[in-house]
Design a protein around this motif. Structure first.
Motif, PDB file in Angstrom:
ATOM      1  N   ASP A 183      -1.181  -6.363  -8.340  1.00  8.47           N
ATOM      2  CA  ASP A 183      -1.409  -7.215  -7.171  1.00  8.47           C
ATOM      3  C   ASP A 183      -0.166  -7.401  -6.314  1.00  8.47           C
ATOM      4  N   GLN A 184       0.970  -6.810  -6.728  1.00 10.14           N
ATOM      5  CA  GLN A 184       2.176  -6.827  -5.917  1.00 10.14           C
ATOM      6  C   GLN A 184       2.471  -5.460  -5.308  1.00 10.14           C
ATOM      7  N   CYS A 185       1.530  -4.538  -5.433  1.00 12.84           N
ATOM      8  CA  CYS A 185       1.663  -3.209  -4.835  1.00 12.84           C
ATOM      9  C   CYS A 185       0.687  -3.096  -3.661  1.00 12.84           C
ATOM     10  N   PHE A 186       0.822  -2.014  -2.886  1.00 14.89           N
ATOM     11  CA  PHE A 186       0.108  -1.925  -1.611  1.00 14.89           C
ATOM     12  C   PHE A 186      -0.601  -0.587  -1.470  1.00 14.89           C
ATOM     13  N   GLY A 187      -1.801  -0.650  -0.874  1.00 11.99           N
ATOM     14  CA  GLY A 187      -2.577   0.552  -0.645  1.00 11.99           C
ATOM     15  C   GLY A 187      -2.760   0.839   0.824  1.00 11.99           C
ATOM     16  N   PRO A 188      -3.442   1.940   1.156  1.00 13.82           N
ATOM     17  CA  PRO A 188      -3.656   2.298   2.564  1.00 13.82           C
ATOM     18  C   PRO A 188      -4.323   1.192   3.359  1.00 13.82           C
ATOM     19  N   GLN A 189      -5.210   0.421   2.724  1.00 12.78           N
ATOM     20  CA  GLN A 189      -5.914  -0.639   3.430  1.00 12.78           C
ATOM     21  C   GLN A 189      -4.994  -1.804   3.793  1.00 12.78           C
ATOM     22  N   ASP A 190      -3.806  -1.865   3.204  1.00 11.22           N
ATOM     23  CA  ASP A 190      -2.853  -2.928   3.508  1.00 11.22           C
ATOM     24  C   ASP A 190      -1.956  -2.594   4.696  1.00 11.22           C
ATOM     25  N   ALA A 191      -2.002  -1.359   5.167  1.00 10.29           N
ATOM     26  CA  ALA A 191      -1.123  -0.938   6.256  1.00 10.29           C
ATOM     27  C   ALA A 191      -1.611  -1.511   7.585  1.00 10.29           C
ATOM     28  N   PRO A 192      -0.681  -1.917   8.468  1.00 11.20           N
ATOM     29  CA  PRO A 192      -1.084  -2.443   9.775  1.00 11.20           C
ATOM     30  C   PRO A 192      -1.687  -1.381  10.676  1.00 11.20           C
ATOM     31  N   ALA A 193      -1.360  -0.119  10.390  1.00  8.43           N
ATOM     32  CA  ALA A 193      -1.896   1.011  11.162  1.00  8.43           C
ATOM     33  C   ALA A 193      -2.219   2.121  10.180  1.00  8.43           C
ATOM     34  N   PRO A 194      -3.053   3.093  10.563  1.00  9.99           N
ATOM     35  CA  PRO A 194      -3.368   4.193   9.650  1.00  9.99           C
ATOM     36  C   PRO A 194      -2.107   4.872   9.137  1.00  9.99           C
ATOM     37  N   VAL A 195      -2.082   5.145   7.831  1.00  7.74           N
ATOM     38  CA  VAL A 195      -0.939   5.805   7.219  1.00  7.74           C
ATOM     39  C   VAL A 195      -0.941   7.276   7.621  1.00  7.74           C
ATOM     40  N   PRO A 196       0.216   7.838   8.043  1.00  5.19           N
ATOM     41  CA  PRO A 196       0.253   9.253   8.428  1.00  5.19           C
ATOM     42  C   PRO A 196      -0.272  10.146   7.315  1.00  5.19           C
ATOM     43  N   GLY A 197      -1.170  11.041   7.664  1.00  8.78           N
ATOM     44  CA  GLY A 197      -1.713  11.962   6.692  1.00  8.78           C
ATOM     45  C   GLY A 197      -2.874  11.413   5.888  1.00  8.78           C
ATOM     46  N   SER A 198      -3.206  10.133   6.090  1.00 10.46           N
ATOM     47  CA  SER A 198      -4.321   9.569   5.334  1.00 10.46           C
ATOM     48  C   SER A 198      -5.621  10.172   5.828  1.00 10.46           C
ATOM     49  N   SER A 199      -6.635  10.139   4.964  1.00 10.40           N
ATOM     50  CA  SER A 199      -7.898  10.755   5.339  1.00 10.40           C
ATOM     51  C   SER A 199      -8.981  10.280   4.393  1.00 10.40           C
ATOM     52  N   ALA A 200     -10.068  11.025   4.325  1.00 13.07           N
ATOM     53  CA  ALA A 200     -11.262  10.569   3.625  1.00 13.07           C
ATOM     54  C   ALA A 200     -11.001  10.232   2.166  1.00 13.07           C
ATOM     55  N   ILE A 201     -10.118  10.937   1.511  1.00 12.12           N
ATOM     56  CA  ILE A 201      -9.914  10.735   0.080  1.00 12.12           C
ATOM     57  C   ILE A 201      -9.447   9.314  -0.237  1.00 12.12           C
ATOM     58  N   THR A 202      -8.734   8.692   0.688  1.00  5.07           N
ATOM     59  CA  THR A 202      -8.210   7.352   0.413  1.00  5.07           C
ATOM     60  C   THR A 202      -9.329   6.325   0.227  1.00  5.07           C
ATOM     61  N   ASP A 203     -10.492   6.571   0.806  1.00  2.00           N
ATOM     62  CA  ASP A 203     -11.621   5.656   0.638  1.00  2.00           C
ATOM     63  C   ASP A 203     -12.241   5.764  -0.750  1.00  2.00           C
ATOM     64  N   ARG A 204     -11.920   6.813  -1.476  1.00  2.00           N
ATOM     65  CA  ARG A 204     -12.525   7.060  -2.783  1.00  2.00           C
ATOM     66  C   ARG A 204     -11.582   6.740  -3.931  1.00  2.00           C
ATOM     67  N   LEU A 205     -10.404   6.253  -3.579  1.00  6.03           N
ATOM     68  CA  LEU A 205      -9.401   5.950  -4.597  1.00  6.03           C
ATOM     69  C   LEU A 205      -9.026   4.481  -4.567  1.00  6.03           C
ATOM     70  N   MET A 206      -8.680   3.942  -5.720  1.00  2.00           N
ATOM     71  CA  MET A 206      -7.977   2.684  -5.820  1.00  2.00           C
ATOM     72  C   MET A 206      -6.514   3.066  -6.021  1.00  2.00           C
ATOM     73  N   LEU A 207      -5.748   3.006  -4.937  1.00  2.00           N
ATOM     74  CA  LEU A 207      -4.368   3.462  -4.958  1.00  2.00           C
ATOM     75  C   LEU A 207      -3.471   2.342  -4.455  1.00  2.00           C
ATOM     76  N   LYS A 208      -2.592   1.858  -5.329  1.00  2.00           N
ATOM     77  CA  LYS A 208      -1.666   0.792  -4.978  1.00  2.00           C
ATOM     78  C   LYS A 208      -0.247   1.266  -5.256  1.00  2.00           C
ATOM     79  N   LEU A 209       0.526   1.450  -4.174  1.00  2.00           N
ATOM     80  CA  LEU A 209       1.855   2.042  -4.277  1.00  2.00           C
ATOM     81  C   LEU A 209       2.919   1.002  -4.579  1.00  2.00           C
ATOM     82  N   ASP A 210       3.869   1.384  -5.426  1.00  2.00           N
ATOM     83  CA  ASP A 210       5.045   0.571  -5.713  1.00  2.00           C
ATOM     84  C   ASP A 210       5.814   0.369  -4.409  1.00  2.00           C
TER      85      ASP A 210
END
Length: 286
Positions: free
Chosen positions: A147-174
């Motif tokens: 809960d202290q890490c961040f995913g694409p949905q936390d970004a104020p703008a679309p992350v460069p290179g992000s795409s459809a796969i990000t909607d299918r993952l639970m990804l929280k970056l350090d």
């Protein structure tokens, strides 16, 4: 855990999830399988390499007498596109504890010519028969709680290179590996994240083939943006993962001649190293 990670958990199970449906192959005849590669697993316009590895891994699991990938080595020859594809497998050797096979995925180009996209050589066994003895100096990556890490949905703008796969993952970056997303890459070739499937499906050996290639490239933290296509990827599956989110750590020590290596470790909720990989990837230098 944050709501983003736990909300889908009421849904999918192994064998009944979007990942399973989208990697399912249909046996046309012995050694020949059909699949429609889903656009849901694309990075920019190309199909993700880990997803492709899982597709071929599923075909080999059907073709070989053993159920689980132990080592899978893939060469990515041309970029795969969403749509129909054919997987052809060949049994190289079968033994009591291990069997070895090869597989290739083909698509047709605009002129109707068959093009090989990826070629794999793999050895399969049964993870459930392995002894429990573990002697290791490896340690899980030091990471903040999920809960202290961040995913694409936390970004104020679309992350460069992000795409459809990000909607299918639970990804929280350090956060320590997120400098690139803030315009201040650290200069270290490191990427760490909590990983799972967005629909709540727990990890299994096939989804580990996806996990090693699902994080943003370490090149981003080196100050290099853009597509980083995989040339070769080898994955070692060491253990069947326990339920719960995975931790994935990827490092790069050497970028030279327009190529870099990425070494990945995948740890489960029981602090067990369940998969390792190394890949060679091409970068576009400024």
């Amino acid at each position: 855990m944050p709501e983003a990670a736990t909300a889908p958990a009421a849904g999918a199970t192994v064998g009944d999830s979007e990942f399973d449906r989208d990697t399912a192959v249909t046996r046309r005849e012995p050694g020949v399988y059909d699949i429609d590669l889903s656009a849901g697993w694309t990075i920019i316009n190309a199909v993700n390499g880990g997803y492709l590895l899982a597709v071929l891994g599923r075909a080999l699991a059907d073709a070989l007498p053993h159920p689980d990938p132990f080592t899978v080595s893939a060469h990515y020859l041309t970029a795969s596109q969403p749509g129909p594809a054919v997987v052809r497998t060949d049994v190289v050797r079968t033994g009591r504890t291990l069997s070895t096979g090869q597989a290739s995925l083909f698509q047709y180009d605009e002129d109707g010519h068959e093009v090989e996209r990826i070629r794999v050589l793999a050895s399969y066994g049964d993870l459930d028969t392995l002894p429990d003895d573990v002697r290791t100096s490896a340690r899980p990556p030091a990471m903040p709680p999920l809960d202290q890490c961040f995913g694409p949905q936390d970004a104020p703008a679309p992350v460069p290179g992000s795409s459809a796969i990000t909607d299918r993952l639970m990804l929280k970056l350090d956060p320590a590996t997120l400098g690139w997303a803030l315009g201040a890459p650290s200069g270290k070739g490191e990427m760490r994240a909590w990983f799972g499937l967005a629909d709540g499906r727990d990890a299994d050996p096939l989804s580990l083939l996806l996990a090693v290639d699902a994080l943003p490239p370490t090149a981003f933290e080196l100050g290099i943006s853009g597509w980083v296509p995989t040339i070769e990827l080898t994955v070692h599956v060491r253990s069947r993962p326990a339920p719960g989110p995975l931790r994935v750590s990827i490092t790069t020590r050497n970028l030279a001649g327009g190529f870099l290596e990425e070494d990945a470790e995948v740890w489960d909720a029981n602090d067990r190293l369940v998969a390792q990989s190394r890949q060679l990837a091409r970068v576009k230098l400024p």
